[in-house]
Write an enzyme that holds these catalytic residues in place. Structure first.
Site, PDB file in Angstrom:
ATOM      1  NE  ARG A  71      -3.798   0.219   0.634  1.00  0.00           N
ATOM      2  CZ  ARG A  71      -4.876   0.813  -0.206  1.00  0.00           C
ATOM      3  NH1 ARG A  71      -4.944   0.173  -1.218  1.00  0.00           N
ATOM      4  NH2 ARG A  71      -5.294   2.014   0.188  1.00  0.00           N
ATOM      5  CG  ASN A 103      -9.264   8.804   2.354  1.00  0.00           C
ATOM      6  OD1 ASN A 103     -10.072   8.218   2.535  1.00  0.00           O
ATOM      7  ND2 ASN A 103      -9.132   9.825   1.656  1.00  0.00           N
ATOM      8  CG  HIS A 120     -10.028   4.991   9.655  1.00  0.00           C
ATOM      9  ND1 HIS A 120     -11.149   4.870   8.564  1.00  0.00           N
ATOM     10  CD2 HIS A 120     -11.035   5.120  10.959  1.00  0.00           C
ATOM     11  CE1 HIS A 120     -12.265   4.740   8.912  1.00  0.00           C
ATOM     12  NE2 HIS A 120     -12.440   5.124  10.289  1.00  0.00           N
ATOM     13  CB  CYS A 150      11.210  -1.715  23.978  1.00  0.00           C
ATOM     14  SG  CYS A 150       9.897  -2.363  22.637  1.00  0.00           S
ATOM     15  CG  ASN A 213     -20.366   8.875  -3.374  1.00  0.00           C
ATOM     16  OD1 ASN A 213     -20.309   8.163  -4.334  1.00  0.00           O
ATOM     17  ND2 ASN A 213     -19.997   8.229  -2.071  1.00  0.00           N
ATOM     18  CB  ALA A 231     -14.362  14.221  -5.366  1.00  0.00           C
TER      19      ALA A 231
HETATM   20  P1  OAD Z   1     -15.380   3.187   0.356  1.00  0.00           P
HETATM   21  O1  OAD Z   1     -14.296   2.546  -0.673  1.00  0.00           O
HETATM   22  O2  OAD Z   1     -16.279   2.349   1.315  1.00  0.00           O
HETATM   23  O3  OAD Z   1     -16.243   4.125  -0.429  1.00  0.00           O
HETATM   24  C1  OAD Z   1     -15.702   4.913  -1.288  1.00  0.00           C
HETATM   25  C2  OAD Z   1     -16.913   5.951  -1.965  1.00  0.00           C
HETATM   26  O4  OAD Z   1     -16.457   6.765  -2.845  1.00  0.00           O
HETATM   27  C3  OAD Z   1     -17.922   4.936  -2.747  1.00  0.00           C
HETATM   28  O5  OAD Z   1     -19.303   5.603  -2.077  1.00  0.00           O
HETATM   29  C4  OAD Z   1     -17.894   5.344  -4.105  1.00  0.00           C
HETATM   30  O6  OAD Z   1     -19.077   5.683  -4.624  1.00  0.00           O
HETATM   31  C5  OAD Z   1     -17.151   6.652  -4.072  1.00  0.00           C
HETATM   32  N1  OAD Z   1     -16.335   7.352  -5.040  1.00  0.00           N
HETATM   33  C6  OAD Z   1     -15.743   6.474  -6.025  1.00  0.00           C
HETATM   34  N2  OAD Z   1     -15.014   7.242  -7.033  1.00  0.00           N
HETATM   35  C7  OAD Z   1     -15.135   8.719  -6.480  1.00  0.00           C
HETATM   36  C8  OAD Z   1     -14.867  10.063  -6.910  1.00  0.00           C
HETATM   37  N3  OAD Z   1     -13.904  10.016  -7.969  1.00  0.00           N
HETATM   38  N4  OAD Z   1     -15.268  10.906  -6.496  1.00  0.00           N
HETATM   39  C9  OAD Z   1     -16.075  11.084  -5.304  1.00  0.00           C
HETATM   40  N5  OAD Z   1     -16.621   9.670  -4.742  1.00  0.00           N
HETATM   41  C10 OAD Z   1     -16.254   8.717  -5.558  1.00  0.00           C
HETATM   42  O7  OAD Z   1     -14.288   4.118   1.188  1.00  0.00           O
HETATM   43  P2  OAD Z   1     -14.482   4.688   2.765  1.00  0.00           P
HETATM   44  O8  OAD Z   1     -15.928   5.079   2.789  1.00  0.00           O
HETATM   45  O9  OAD Z   1     -13.644   5.642   2.786  1.00  0.00           O
HETATM   46  O10 OAD Z   1     -11.062   1.822   7.070  1.00  0.00           O
HETATM   47  O11 OAD Z   1     -14.328   3.407   3.572  1.00  0.00           O
HETATM   48  C11 OAD Z   1     -14.152   3.625   4.966  1.00  0.00           C
HETATM   49  C12 OAD Z   1     -13.193   2.787   5.428  1.00  0.00           C
HETATM   50  O12 OAD Z   1     -13.169   1.525   5.059  1.00  0.00           O
HETATM   51  C13 OAD Z   1     -11.631   3.293   5.303  1.00  0.00           C
HETATM   52  O13 OAD Z   1     -11.385   4.081   5.927  1.00  0.00           O
HETATM   53  C14 OAD Z   1     -11.137   1.914   5.486  1.00  0.00           C
HETATM   54  C15 OAD Z   1     -12.043   1.137   4.962  1.00  0.00           C
HETATM   55  O14 OAD Z   1     -12.036  -0.376   5.044  1.00  0.00           O
HETATM   56  C16 OAD Z   1      -9.821   1.575   7.505  1.00  0.00           C
HETATM   57  O15 OAD Z   1      -8.982   1.828   7.053  1.00  0.00           O
HETATM   58  C17 OAD Z   1     -10.045   1.330   9.017  1.00  0.00           C
HETATM   59 ZN    ZN Z   2       9.163  -0.170  21.778  1.00  0.00          ZN
END
Ligand code: OAD
Ligand code: ZN
Length: 254
Positions: A71, A103, A120, A150, A213, A231
């Site tokens: 990543r 993010n 996160h 450590c 979105n 976006a």
């Molecule tokens: P998701 O992958 O769940 O959702 C991404 C969203 O972005 C979707 O609703 C898409 O429709 C939208 N999307 C795609 N392309 C786009 C664009 N160009 N412009 C705007 N929107 C767009 O991602 P998150 O909601 O961020 O957790 O996911 C939440 C968490 O789940 C993340 O932070 C991560 C993941 O597992 C951890 O890392 C703890």
């Molecule tokens: Zn340590």
């Protein structure tokens, strides 16, 4: 595209001071970083429970580190896109704008947004599993980094499924959920809590919500505007409209 709705959204931004912005993986999609859910989402190809949980790390730290080094490599090659930069412009125009991102890619940092909350965590951080010593780590390629203090194993400084978000992030999250006058929700599927609850809290208070979105995620009742575009396409246009409103008032003042 409906110019009218864009102008209304811009006027909402113009009229309010306490603006909160919540971003998710979608804002980085146009930088070339895959989102988590959806057709080509990361969690379609890999199982989160094998890679992004404390149990997975306890079972196989090498595999989890391999995933996070991959990543890191992916994200290192990418750059902020016009959506990230539009938010910097928003902050310059509306200085009380506050940002919380889900993010871990650090693209808001690299866009120069300034202070914000990474709820996160941050992909390029190592944290010691024993003494909690931490460091930023942009370049190293150690298979499993060890703590210089450590000697214990370090882990990636991100929040995994089943873990709670950092205390400071909680506080920021709660303050914004209570106080913001307008919330912009950009590029998040709003299925992961607590982030998903932010727009719910804000709607309950009848504050304003603008969602960006390409796919509709929540129902848009009340004082809501939904902009169904990518976006990087729509945010710069929205901020152009906001800038026009600032220019207009300056001309009237003269
Ligand atoms: P998701 O992958 O769940 O959702 C991404 C969203 O972005 C979707 O609703 C898409 O429709 C939208 N999307 C795609 N392309 C786009 C664009 N160009 N412009 C705007 N929107 C767009 O991602 P998150 O909601 O961020 O957790 O996911 C939440 C968490 O789940 C993340 O932070 C991560 C993941 O597992 C951890 O890392 C703890
Ligand atoms: Zn340590």
């Amino acid at each position: 595209m409906d110019e009218n709705i864009l102008q209304v959204a811009a006027s909402w931004l113009f009229q309010h001071e306490k603006i909160a912005v919540l971003t998710g993986a979608g804002i980085s999609q146009e930088s070339g970083i895959p989102t988590f859910r959806g057709n080509d989402g990361v969690w379609k190809h890999y199982r989160a429970q094998d890679l992004a949980t404390p149990e997975a790390f306890a079972r196989n730290p090498e595999l989890v580190w391999e995933w996070y080094l991959y990543r890191r490599q992916l994200v290192r090659e990418k750059k902020p896109n016009p959506a990230h930069y539009a938010l910097v412009r928003l902050k310059n125009l509306k200085q009380k704008t506050e940002l919380i991102t889900q993010n871990v890619d650090g693209l808001h940092r690299r866009s120069g947004f300034g202070e914000h909350t990474e709820m996160h965590g941050y992909l390029f951080r190592d944290v010691c599993t024993r003494c909690s010593w931490e460091r930023e780590d942009y370049e190293s390629h150690e298979k499993i980094p060890h703590c210089p203090r450590c000697g214990s194993m370090m882990r990636p400084g991100v929040v995994w499924f089943g873990e709670s978000i950092p205390e400071k992030a909680w506080q920021h999250f709660h303050r914004l959920s209570r106080e913001c006058e307008l919330l912009m929700v950009i590029g998040t599927s709003q299925v992961v809590y607590p982030a998903a609850a932010l727009s719910q809290y804000v709607r309950q208070r009848s504050a304003y919500v603008i969602e960006i979105n390409p796919e509709l995620t929540t129902s848009c009742q009340g004082k809501s505007i939904y902009l169904g575009y990518k976006a990087g396409f729509i945010l710069p246009k929205l901020i152009d409209e906001l800038e026009k409103l600032f220019k207009k008032t300056r001309e009237v003042d003269r």
